[in-house]
Design a protein around this motif. Structure first.
Motif, mmCIF file in Angstrom:
data_model
loop_
_atom_site.group_PDB
_atom_site.id
_atom_site.type_symbol
_atom_site.label_atom_id
_atom_site.label_comp_id
_atom_site.label_asym_id
_atom_site.label_seq_id
_atom_site.Cartn_x
_atom_site.Cartn_y
_atom_site.Cartn_z
ATOM 1 N N LYS A 149 5.113 8.864 -6.658
ATOM 2 C CA LYS A 149 4.443 8.565 -6.853
ATOM 3 C C LYS A 149 4.314 8.077 -5.992
ATOM 4 O O LYS A 149 2.258 7.495 -5.440
ATOM 5 N N ARG A 152 1.642 10.272 -3.900
ATOM 6 C CA ARG A 152 0.901 10.687 -4.037
ATOM 7 C C ARG A 152 -0.358 9.780 -3.603
ATOM 8 O O ARG A 152 -1.529 9.913 -3.881
ATOM 9 N N GLU A 257 -8.591 10.678 -7.762
ATOM 10 C CA GLU A 257 -8.881 11.421 -7.004
ATOM 11 C C GLU A 257 -9.618 11.181 -6.490
ATOM 12 O O GLU A 257 -11.065 12.745 -5.875
ATOM 13 N N THR A 365 9.032 16.413 -1.839
ATOM 14 C CA THR A 365 7.123 16.609 -2.061
ATOM 15 C C THR A 365 6.476 17.805 -2.075
ATOM 16 O O THR A 365 5.497 18.119 -2.702
#
Length: 419
Positions: A149, A152, A257, A365
């Protein structure tokens, strides 16, 4: 060469004035030198310091405010009013009525941790009934999910990702009771009323520990302002922080996003998005500065902070890297963080050996630049002092450094060996 900034002109003038025997002349000379020349020198030093600070600010690294620190504590020592350390997983500080596993910390080096995980199962004995309990061993998934998390969040906020030191995180394991061993396996496991059968592992296992980092999570409310554009409509969402933003702290916003840009201002964050409205979102503050101490917070602090170096900042800004042995040693020293890591040399190899340490702290990742990796090995030979060999986190520090170097030396697989 003499550094003029360290020259104490006031003390120098006072010493020279003592050579004047005539008191009236001495008084006149002191007034002339201290009130005229002294002010000129003080003004020059002030301007020089301002120029130096301006250069420092222009060469500031973009990720300086996003350093991540980690440490471990006993759960009983958790201090909820500590303004620097916060739980990686909130469930560590919540009382759970039902828990199907126990999380332990293994205070051991890389080799022992690998052997522990490779066993697959661990046998314990109930202190009350004497029955045997078998546990399945696995890495703590919830901590790995927290790292995923965080990654991201970095990418979503367009902040350059830097390897996070996972030395403590990798030593947390979940022990899951296996069915069929005893009728009250779950009851015994949940009550922690058991002990390790094999004394070989009991000296490494630490129970009731939790992982902390310097990331504080808080919910904020948004206000939308429509911004005119030639061909599209963008919106700026203003998020007011619960307290005045510290200049050295970094902020990450969990807003999906749709983020086009992020602007930081005093006491607020402005998000530019294509979304007309946003619900209350989470803001993650990465606290910088010196860690705040509390009772029981004595475990080593592992971080991805680097030793400040003006030359390194300049090279990062210009993008001109001279990859020489001297430069490689400088990079290692920059990331050593208090450990004595002496690089004796390096060599290029075709194959790796089993005892080589790998820079694999970024493997979660999921980035795979080479599907059929045939790159050569960039091997660093590291000499460790005797006290370093006894530190179970020493190899993790080397793996962290190799992981950081791997981001720069993509044409090689960065590995190391302790000799």
């Amino acid at each position: 060469m003499i550094d003029e900034r360290t020259f104490d002109y006031e003390n120098y003038i006072q010493e020279q004035l003592r050579r004047i025997d005539d008191l009236d002349e001495r008084r006149f000379a002191r007034q002339l030198l201290m009130e005229s020349l002294g002010k000129v020198i003080a003004w020059s030093e002030e301007k020089y310091a301002a120029l130096e600070q301006r250069i420092q600010n222009e060469l500031d690294l973009p990720w300086k405010a996003y350093n991540v620190c980690m440490t471990v504590i006993d759960k009983k020592d958790y201090d909820p009013i500590n303004n620097f350390w916060f739980p990686v997983c909130e469930e560590d500080i919540k009382r759970q009525q039902e828990q199907s596993y126990e999380t332990i910390y293994l205070a051991a080096d890389e080799k022992v941790c690998g052997a522990f995980l490779g066993m697959g199962t661990l046998t314990g004995i109930s202190k009350t009934t004497g029955e045997r309990i078998r546990f399945q061993i696995r890495r703590s998934d919830r901590y790995l999910r927290s790292m995923d998390k965080l990654y991201r969040l970095f990418t979503g906020n367009h902040v350059p990702w830097q390897t996070v030191h996972m030395g403590h995180m990798e030593r947390f394991f979940d022990l899951i009771p296996m069915e069929g061993e005893a009728a009250d396996v779950q009851t015994v496991a949940l009550a922690h009323d058991w002990q390790v059968q094999d004394d070989r592992w009991s000296k490494y296992i630490r129970r009731d520990r939790m992982l902390l980092w310097n990331i504080r999570q808080s919910a904020v409310h948004a206000r939308e302002y429509r911004v005119p554009c030639i061909d599209e409509v963008f919106y700026e969402h203003v998020f007011y922080l619960p307290q005045e933003q510290e200049t050295e702290d970094g902020y990450l916003v969990d807003a999906g996003e749709t983020i086009l840009s992020i602007r930081y201002e005093k006491n607020k964050i402005v998000l530019r998005t294509t979304a007309e409205s946003l619900e209350d979102i989470m803001v993650y503050r990465l606290c910088q500065g010196e860690p705040e101490q509390s009772a029981g917070y004595h475990a080593p602090v592992l971080s991805n902070r680097r030793k400040d170096n003006l030359a390194a900042r300049y090279s990062q800004q210009t993008g001109n890297f001279i990859q020489t042995p001297l430069e490689l040693n400088r990079k290692v020293e920059e990331m050593a963080d208090g450990y004595q890591i002496r690089v004796l040399g390096y060599e290029i190899l075709d194959r790796a050996k089993e005892e080589y340490l790998a820079g694999d702290m970024d493997s979660f990742t999921g980035v795979r630049l080479f599907s059929n990796d045939q790159r050569k090995i960039l091997l660093l030979r590291i000499q460790a002092e005797e006290q370093d060999r006894e530190d179970y986190l020493y190899e993790s520090q080397i793996r962290y450094i190799l992981s950081q170097l791997q981001l720069e030396f993509l044409e090689y697989r960065c590995m190391g060996v302790i000799i």
